[in-house]
Write a protein that holds these residues in place. Structure first.
Motif: not given
Length: 452
Positions: A91-97, A102-107
């Protein structure tokens, strides 16, 4: 939220739940019955905390291997394993606004020459999508992402929770070791399955993978499910079943999840090992590299980006224009690695040549993986060390025309006594035939929530 984006376990332990007789649970599954959510939650918590013995869980794992589990059982099993540990929170990963990124991962389910995390994480991050890639080490014939990256002088795999969050915020990509706090039940159960002949149980494979990935807290997940001799799943049917099971688990947990079924009958790219795979990954980031590695890197990146709403970009562009390389260099430097340092080279090499002229029709991935392992690139036990310089370089792939005496692959190691056994692993791995050879598609299928 606590500790820079990590939340602790909920504390729902076996002592707070109704107690069951584990022998009754074993009999239920042995006879083809269904375990209730309460039984599953009690079982996983009790096993994690020592209330259920290894021999009892072994019997239940074998019953699951033979009888299977339905979708609800697998979902409950996975949730119960997640609840034994902490969860990441972005939740702490925010844009300037102020809106959240949103995060993305691969396995990947693992293969030979599968270095895709290395170019993929910085490529996706170059589009502003954070990639929290918690990775592992190699065991047996499949390589480990952390072992490969540790071939880079200075690079470190262990990061604190605060470092992970700071690097995701500032650079957008982090590849590091997963902490012991994520799904600790899985670590204990996996070790048990490894010595009881139950590793192949698809419900347990799926819940093992997805418990860690869901606990990791990513918004979107793309699964690369390998199929073929060098993969854990040898057949298309089994690979598709595993993919559907994992997509269902991710979907039920609110994670946007898709899966690609990809070929692992032949090694991916032209290298299998540690430093050699880093070298090849840098070539891809520089806009070159083997066509199969590029194809799959771009395909997986497109899936990851689309899952978070970026459907109008071509990931190949950021390989060509250098943006992905910029992300790679920043990611490596942030973890104390030197992106300009020379990579280790093997002290001893041996080249295997073609026995006849014709078309290379088969180069078995499993055999190449065993050869790399015997050279020192992999480990037989978790405690073993690996050689950064050990590995295999391929000079031809199936479909290529070769002449007798032409180099097919080069074995590299720091200990010359390893060369003989590595060459022995390749004894029946190569076939050369007359006439053209049809090479199958690299991507064999795609599974989404709509296919469930």
């Amino acid at each position: 939220m606590s500790d820079q984006g990590f939340t602790a376990a909920t504390g729902e332990q076996g002592a707070a739940a109704a107690a069951f007789d584990v022998v009754d649970l074993i009999r239920t599954k042995r006879d083809g019955g269904t375990l209730s959510p309460e039984q599953i939650r009690w079982l996983i918590s009790s096993y994690t905390h020592g209330g259920v013995a290894d021999e009892q869980m072994s019997a239940l794992a074998m019953a699951i291997l033979i009888r299977g589990m339905d979708r609800q059982e697998i979902a409950e099993w996975t949730t119960a394993m997640i609840s034994t540990g902490e969860r990441m929170n972005f939740d702490a990963l925010t844009r300037a606004d102020g809106t959240r990124r949103l995060t993305a991962d691969k396995h990947s389910t693992g293969g030979v020459g599968d270095k895709l995390t290395l170019p993929l994480a910085p490529l996706v991050a170059s589009y502003g999508v954070p990639v929290p890639q918690l990775s592992g080490r190699g065991l047996g014939h499949t390589g480990g992402t952390l072992d490969k990256l540790e071939a880079i002088p200075g690079w470190r795999a262990a990061l604190s929770n605060a470092e992970i969050m700071q690097q995701l915020d500032s650079i957008g990509a982090v590849v590091c070791a997963a902490g012991t706090g994520l799904a600790p039940a899985d670590k204990k159960l996996y070790a048990l399955r490894d010595v009881t002949g139950t590793v192949e149980a698809i419900p347990l494979i799926a819940s093992s993978i997805m418990s860690k990935k869901i606990a990791e807290g990513t918004d979107a997940l793309v699964l690369d499910v390998k199929v073929g001799s060098g993969a854990f799943m040898k057949t298309q049917h089994d690979a598709a079943e595993l993919a559907r099971t994992m997509v269902a688990l991710g979907t039920d947990a609110g994670v946007a999840t898709t899966a690609l079924l990809t070929d692992m009958s032949t090694p991916l790219g032209l290298t299998a090992g540690n430093a050699v795979e880093v070298e090849e990954s840098v070539e891809v980031l520089a806009g070159g590299g083997p066509s199969d590695v590029v194809e799959l890197t771009v395909a997986l990146a497109a899936e990851m980006l689309a899952a978070v709403g970026l459907t109008d970009v071509d990931p190949a562009e950021n390989l060509r224009n250098g943006h992905a390389m910029d992300s790679w260099r920043a990611m490596i430097a942030a973890q104390d690695g030197d992106p300009d340092a020379a990579l280790p080279q093997p002290k001893y090499e041996h080249t295997i040549t073609a026995a006849a002229s014709g078309t290379l029709s088969r180069l078995d991935a499993y055999a190449v993986g065993i050869a790399a392992w015997r050279l020192g690139a992999g480990r037989g036990r978790k405690e073993d060390t690996v050689q950064a310089a050990a590995g295999v370089r391929l000079h031809a792939k199936p479909g290529d025309t070769v002449t007798a005496g032409q180099p097919l692959l080069t074995l590299g190691t720091d200990e010359d006594h390893r060369l003989v056994r590595a060459e022995q692993a390749m004894a029946d791995a190569v076939e050369i035939t007359e006439g053209p050879v049809v090479v199958g598609d690299l991507i064999r299928g795609r599974i989404t929530a709509d296919d469930l």
